[in-house]
Design a protein around this motif. Sequence first.
Motif, PDB file in Angstrom:
ATOM      1  N   PRO A 289       3.049   3.949   4.230  1.00 47.77           N
ATOM      2  CA  PRO A 289       4.298   4.107   3.475  1.00 47.77           C
ATOM      3  C   PRO A 289       4.198   5.077   2.302  1.00 47.77           C
ATOM      4  N   LEU A 290       5.231   5.898   2.165  1.00 46.23           N
ATOM      5  CA  LEU A 290       5.320   6.886   1.092  1.00 46.23           C
ATOM      6  C   LEU A 290       6.730   6.821   0.501  1.00 46.23           C
ATOM      7  N   LEU A 291       6.813   6.771  -0.812  1.00 51.23           N
ATOM      8  CA  LEU A 291       8.095   6.726  -1.510  1.00 51.23           C
ATOM      9  C   LEU A 291       8.167   7.924  -2.449  1.00 51.23           C
TER      10      LEU A 291
ATOM     11  N   GLN B  26       0.816  -1.214   0.000  1.00 45.52           N
ATOM     12  CA  GLN B  26       0.000   0.000   0.000  1.00 45.52           C
ATOM     13  C   GLN B  26       0.851   1.267   0.000  1.00 45.52           C
ATOM     14  N   PHE B  27       1.835   1.300  -0.865  1.00 47.93           N
ATOM     15  CA  PHE B  27       2.717   2.459  -0.968  1.00 47.93           C
ATOM     16  C   PHE B  27       2.062   3.577  -1.767  1.00 47.93           C
ATOM     17  N   SER B  28       2.281   4.798  -1.324  1.00 50.54           N
ATOM     18  CA  SER B  28       1.972   5.984  -2.125  1.00 50.54           C
ATOM     19  C   SER B  28       3.274   6.424  -2.796  1.00 50.54           C
ATOM     20  N   ILE B  29       3.193   6.821  -4.064  1.00 47.35           N
ATOM     21  CA  ILE B  29       4.384   7.191  -4.818  1.00 47.35           C
ATOM     22  C   ILE B  29       4.286   8.653  -5.230  1.00 47.35           C
ATOM     23  N   GLU B  30       5.352   9.394  -5.012  1.00 47.48           N
ATOM     24  CA  GLU B  30       5.438  10.776  -5.474  1.00 47.48           C
ATOM     25  C   GLU B  30       6.711  10.925  -6.311  1.00 47.48           C
ATOM     26  N   VAL B  31       6.555  11.499  -7.501  1.00 47.12           N
ATOM     27  CA  VAL B  31       7.689  11.716  -8.402  1.00 47.12           C
ATOM     28  C   VAL B  31       7.753  13.213  -8.709  1.00 47.12           C
TER      29      VAL B  31
END
Length: 348
Positions: free
Chosen positions: A244-246, A206-211
Motif C-alpha cells: 500500500p502507498l498513500l 504497512q503503508f508508505s506515505i508520500e507528500v
Amino acid sequence: MTFGDFIKDELSSILLQILCAIILTIYLCSLSLDIGECVLILIAWIVIASLYYFYKYYRTNLIFKKWSSILQSLERKYLLGEMISNYGSFQLELFIQILRSSLKSMTQEVSKVQIEKKEYQELIEKWAHELKAPIASITLVCENNPSELSRKILLQANRLSYNVEQVLYYARLGYMSNDYMIKRVSLEDIIHTAILNNKQLLIQNQFSIEVHTVDSFVYTDTKALVFILGQIINNSAQYRSSSPLLTFRAIDTNHHVYLEIQDNGTGIRESDLGRVFEKGFTGSNGHQRKTSTGIGLYLCKQLCKELGIEITIRSAVNKYTCVSLAFQKSIESRACLLYTSPSPRDTR
C-alpha cells in the motif's frame, strides 16, 4: 388553470343550463310563440350563461394566480394559509379555514419532530463525548507501556475512536454551521495531523506515505478537514493493495487549490463511481467486507457541502483511487457554499 380544465370542472352545471334551455324552448313552442321570439330568447340565454362562465373563469383563475404568486414569494411556504384572502366567497373562506387548520397541525408535528431530533442529537453527542474519555485513557496506557499486545489494543482503541467520531459527525450533520471556525490553515499541517491521528492504522497496514508540494494555504475548518482526511485514509486502508502507498499532492491554480489523496488499492468499479457518496452505499468491494457501512464518504460529501469544498473521486480497478478536494482561494468566494468548481487536471 386552463379554460379546458375549468369547463371540465363546470361540466355538470353547463349540461344543466343546456337542458333548461331545451325545456324552455319546447315549452314556449307549445304555447304557439313565434319561432323567431323563441330563438331570440334562446340566444339571450346562451349569451348570458356564456358571460357568466367567462367571468367566473376569469375571477377563479385570477385568484389562483395571485395565490401562486404569493406562494412563490414566500420563503416559508407553509405560511400560505395566513397570507391569502377569500375575496368574499363563502366556499373559499371555508377552504382557507381548512387549509389553515391543516398547515397549523403540520407545523406542530414538524416542531415536535425537530424537538425530538434535537434531543436525540444531544443524547448522541453526550454519549460520544463520554466514550472519548475511556478511549483516551486506554490510548495513554498503551503508549506508556509499549508491547505487541498494547499495539494491538491501541489499534482497536483508534478504530473505536474513529467510529465514535463518525457517529458524532453523522448526528450533527446540518447543525454544525455555527461550530465551524473558518480560518487560513496550512494544508501541510492538516495532512500531518491526519496522518498522526491514523498512524497506528497506517503502521499496522504497512503503508508508505508520500507528500508532494502541499505548502499551500486554504480557508476551512481545521477539525472538520482532519476528519474528512481521516475518512479517506481509513477507506484506503480498508481497500489496500499488497504494497500500500498513500500519496498527498496539492495543485495550486488561479482560483482554486486542489488537494489530491491517492492510493494504489483495489480501486472502484466505474459502475459504482457515481454512487460512492450515497449514504449506505458500499459497492461491489463493500459486499466482500462485512465491516463496510457506506457512511465514510457520505459524511465527507455532506461536510464538504457545508464547508464549500468540491469533492470528486476517480478510480481504476486494481490500479488507484484518487479523491480530490477543491478549495476556493479567497474567503469571500468560499463563503458561497454552492458553486460549480472546474475539474482538476489529471497530474498523471
